[in-house]
Design an enzyme around this catalytic site. Structure first.
Site, mmCIF file in Angstrom:
data_model
loop_
_atom_site.group_PDB
_atom_site.id
_atom_site.type_symbol
_atom_site.label_atom_id
_atom_site.label_comp_id
_atom_site.label_asym_id
_atom_site.label_seq_id
_atom_site.Cartn_x
_atom_site.Cartn_y
_atom_site.Cartn_z
ATOM 1 N N HIS A 196 0.899 -1.159 0.000
ATOM 2 C CA HIS A 196 0.000 0.000 0.000
ATOM 3 C C HIS A 196 0.936 1.208 0.000
ATOM 4 C CE1 HIS A 196 -3.230 2.692 1.183
ATOM 5 N NE2 HIS A 196 -4.116 1.699 1.048
ATOM 6 N N TRP A 221 1.757 4.929 4.664
ATOM 7 C CA TRP A 221 0.662 4.452 5.510
ATOM 8 C C TRP A 221 0.889 3.062 6.094
ATOM 9 C CZ3 TRP A 221 -2.071 6.402 0.690
ATOM 10 C CH2 TRP A 221 -2.328 7.766 0.805
ATOM 11 N N TYR A 222 1.522 2.186 5.307
ATOM 12 C CA TYR A 222 1.687 0.801 5.790
ATOM 13 C C TYR A 222 3.138 0.322 5.682
ATOM 14 C CZ TYR A 222 -3.358 0.539 6.074
ATOM 15 O OH TYR A 222 -4.669 0.766 6.419
ATOM 16 N N GLU A 273 -0.307 5.936 -12.443
ATOM 17 C CA GLU A 273 -1.567 6.072 -13.183
ATOM 18 C C GLU A 273 -1.831 7.514 -13.589
ATOM 19 O OE1 GLU A 273 -4.799 4.314 -10.980
ATOM 20 O OE2 GLU A 273 -4.026 2.276 -11.289
ATOM 21 N N TYR A 321 -9.108 -3.396 -12.396
ATOM 22 C CA TYR A 321 -9.875 -3.821 -11.217
ATOM 23 C C TYR A 321 -11.062 -4.575 -11.803
ATOM 24 C CZ TYR A 321 -6.738 -1.460 -8.106
ATOM 25 O OH TYR A 321 -5.610 -1.138 -7.386
ATOM 26 N N GLU A 339 -0.513 -3.402 -11.480
ATOM 27 C CA GLU A 339 -1.498 -3.251 -10.396
ATOM 28 C C GLU A 339 -2.834 -3.810 -10.857
ATOM 29 O OE1 GLU A 339 -1.652 0.627 -8.173
ATOM 30 O OE2 GLU A 339 -3.812 0.265 -8.370
ATOM 31 N N ALA A 354 -12.858 -0.474 -8.916
ATOM 32 C CA ALA A 354 -11.736 0.477 -9.029
ATOM 33 C C ALA A 354 -11.522 1.326 -7.777
ATOM 34 C CB ALA A 354 -11.929 1.370 -10.235
ATOM 35 N N SER A 355 -12.494 1.296 -6.843
ATOM 36 C CA SER A 355 -12.281 2.030 -5.591
ATOM 37 C C SER A 355 -11.323 1.256 -4.685
ATOM 38 C CB SER A 355 -13.617 2.237 -4.868
ATOM 39 O OG SER A 355 -14.043 1.001 -4.309
ATOM 40 N N LYS A 384 -5.987 -3.187 5.689
ATOM 41 C CA LYS A 384 -6.997 -2.121 5.675
ATOM 42 C C LYS A 384 -8.364 -2.742 5.395
ATOM 43 C CE LYS A 384 -7.907 2.439 3.759
ATOM 44 N NZ LYS A 384 -7.386 3.605 3.030
HETATM 45 C C1 IDC Z 1 -6.267 3.206 -2.993
HETATM 46 C C2 IDC Z 1 -6.154 2.470 -1.679
HETATM 47 C C3 IDC Z 1 -6.932 3.227 -0.623
HETATM 48 C C4 IDC Z 1 -6.436 4.667 -0.585
HETATM 49 C C5 IDC Z 1 -6.549 5.295 -1.972
HETATM 50 C C6 IDC Z 1 -6.007 6.715 -2.040
HETATM 51 O O1 IDC Z 1 -6.625 1.168 -1.841
HETATM 52 O O2 IDC Z 1 -6.796 2.601 0.622
HETATM 53 O O3 IDC Z 1 -7.238 5.404 0.327
HETATM 54 O O4 IDC Z 1 -5.805 4.518 -2.877
HETATM 55 O O5 IDC Z 1 -4.653 6.764 -1.922
HETATM 56 C C7 IDC Z 1 -5.585 2.656 -8.018
HETATM 57 C C8 IDC Z 1 -4.394 3.279 -7.383
HETATM 58 C C9 IDC Z 1 -4.271 2.877 -5.932
HETATM 59 C C10 IDC Z 1 -5.637 2.841 -5.261
HETATM 60 C C11 IDC Z 1 -6.466 1.739 -5.918
HETATM 61 C C12 IDC Z 1 -7.854 1.558 -5.329
HETATM 62 O O6 IDC Z 1 -3.189 3.026 -8.069
HETATM 63 O O7 IDC Z 1 -3.420 3.791 -5.294
HETATM 64 O O8 IDC Z 1 -5.451 2.545 -3.911
HETATM 65 N N1 IDC Z 1 -6.557 2.002 -7.355
HETATM 66 O O9 IDC Z 1 -8.608 2.719 -5.473
HETATM 67 N N2 IDC Z 1 -5.889 2.668 -9.292
HETATM 68 C C13 IDC Z 1 -7.065 2.067 -9.456
HETATM 69 C C14 IDC Z 1 -7.517 1.629 -8.232
#
Ligand code: IDC
Length: 330
Positions: free
Chosen positions: A66, A70-71, A168, A230, A256, A262-263, A295
């Site tokens: 992550h 944070w981690y 990204e 995702y 990734e 995607a969230s 998380k």
């Molecule tokens: C997300 C993490 C989340 C954090 C958020 C903001 O899972 O805990 O709060 O970022 O920093 C991406 C990104 C990746 C995202 C992930 C999910 O590269 O940093 O992580 N995501 O949203 N691209 C598509 C999805």
């Protein structure tokens, strides 16, 4: 001359000693199974493939940290080793580039620790300049140049390091106007020190538009392009984009992904996930799972109620972790 029973008595200890030595040797070889790095050596790009030192296509399988701010607790050797045991051969270190998302020079030592542990374990390691909320890689280009200058100089002799220069790109960003010129600058900086290791370049729309990169790829050697998915959000249409770009000759790495939306959360889409994994296997395209943390979000690979940061076992994995881990062994 030694005769009959006497000769047998003489031979017996010799045979025993020989067998004991043989078992010891076998023990040694099983105790030290070849590491991913010992098996493959330095990776390079050949056509659309990532190949080992002998020129044979290989499939990277990895996990991403992550955000390191944070981690950082999961950047430890035991944790990396746990994933290696499960079939993972590459660790991605996600270094967010936006100060609002944790960018700080004080995290350089965390990257260094990560690279050291991966190296000691004979694993590959991706140093990821994790642009996200900062959208355009040009926003923090100066910092990116200094970041890659520092790490490329440091790791120029290592065979297991890969550089991912813009996680990204998103928002008002184009391949031609923004990403390509940025990449040319950063690649030049890295190549001043590190002549060979693979450099991975992100693509527009959160690293989905590999087709745009395929229309005008970079000219340098050992460059791969990132596609991120995702599975619940990015389905057949993005798989088609991948196949089309590959058909145009673009070398792709999935640096990734997850099987949720995607969230980074929501439900697992097993059907889309399976279609993705089969496609990646068919093309031997490497993939890296987001993210090593506990998380409370679906993409976190470790169960939220698991407090361990070392000695992680299969049972400590979340539902998405277990789902993805099945593919590490295939
Ligand atoms: C997300 C993490 C989340 C954090 C958020 C903001 O899972 O805990 O709060 O970022 O920093 C991406 C990104 C990746 C995202 C992930 C999910 O590269 O940093 O992580 N995501 O949203 N691209 C598509 C999805």
């Amino acid at each position: 001359m030694i005769k009959g029973r006497k000769r047998n008595l003489f031979l017996l200890p010799c045979v025993c000693a020989f067998l004991a030595a043989l078992f010891l040797c076998m023990g040694k070889t099983t105790a030290h199974a070849a590491t991913p790095l010992e098996k493959w050596g330095r990776l390079s790009v050949s056509g659309t493939d990532i190949v080992n030192e002998k020129g044979k296509p290989v499939q990277l399988k990895g996990v991403s940290t992550h955000g390191l701010a944070w981690y950082p607790q999961y950047v430890n050797k035991s944790c990396f080793k746990s994933f290696r045991k499960m079939g993972v051969n590459v660790i991605r270190l996600a270094f967010y580039s936006d100060p609002n998302a944790g960018y700080s020079k004080s995290l350089y030592p965390t990257v260094e620790k990560g690279v050291r542990y991966a190296t000691e374990l004979g694993m590959y390691v991706i140093i990821d300049w994790h642009i996200l909320s900062d959208g355009n890689p040009k926003t923090y280009q100066k910092q990116a140049l200094s970041f890659f200058n520092y790490f490329a100089k440091k790791y120029k002799k290592q065979k297991n390091v890969l550089y991912e220069i813009c996680n990204e790109p998103n928002g008002d960003v184009t391949w031609e106007r923004d990403i390509r010129p940025y990449a040319n600058k950063v690649i030049k900086k890295i190549r001043k020190h590190d002549k060979k290791n693979i450099i991975i370049v992100g693509t527009p729309t959160w690293s989905q538009d590999v087709d745009l990169a395929a229309q005008k790829p970079l000219k340098q050697k050992n460059i791969a392009y990132a596609l991120h998915f995702y599975a619940a959000t990015h389905t057949g249409w993005l798989r088609d984009k991948l196949s089309a770009a590959r058909g145009m000759g673009l070398p792709i790495l999935v640096t990734e992904f997850s099987v949720c939306d995607a969230s980074g959360s929501g439900a697992i889409d097993g059907a889309s996930g399976t279609a993705w994994m089969k496609l990646l296997k068919k093309y031997k395209i490497g993939y890296v799972a987001w993210n090593v943390s506990n998380k409370n979000e679906t993409s976190a690979l470790i169960r939220p109620d698991c407090r361990k940061t070392k000695g992680i076992r299969k049972g400590d994995l979340s539902a998405s972790g277990k789902w993805i881990a099945k593919w590490w062994k295939k």
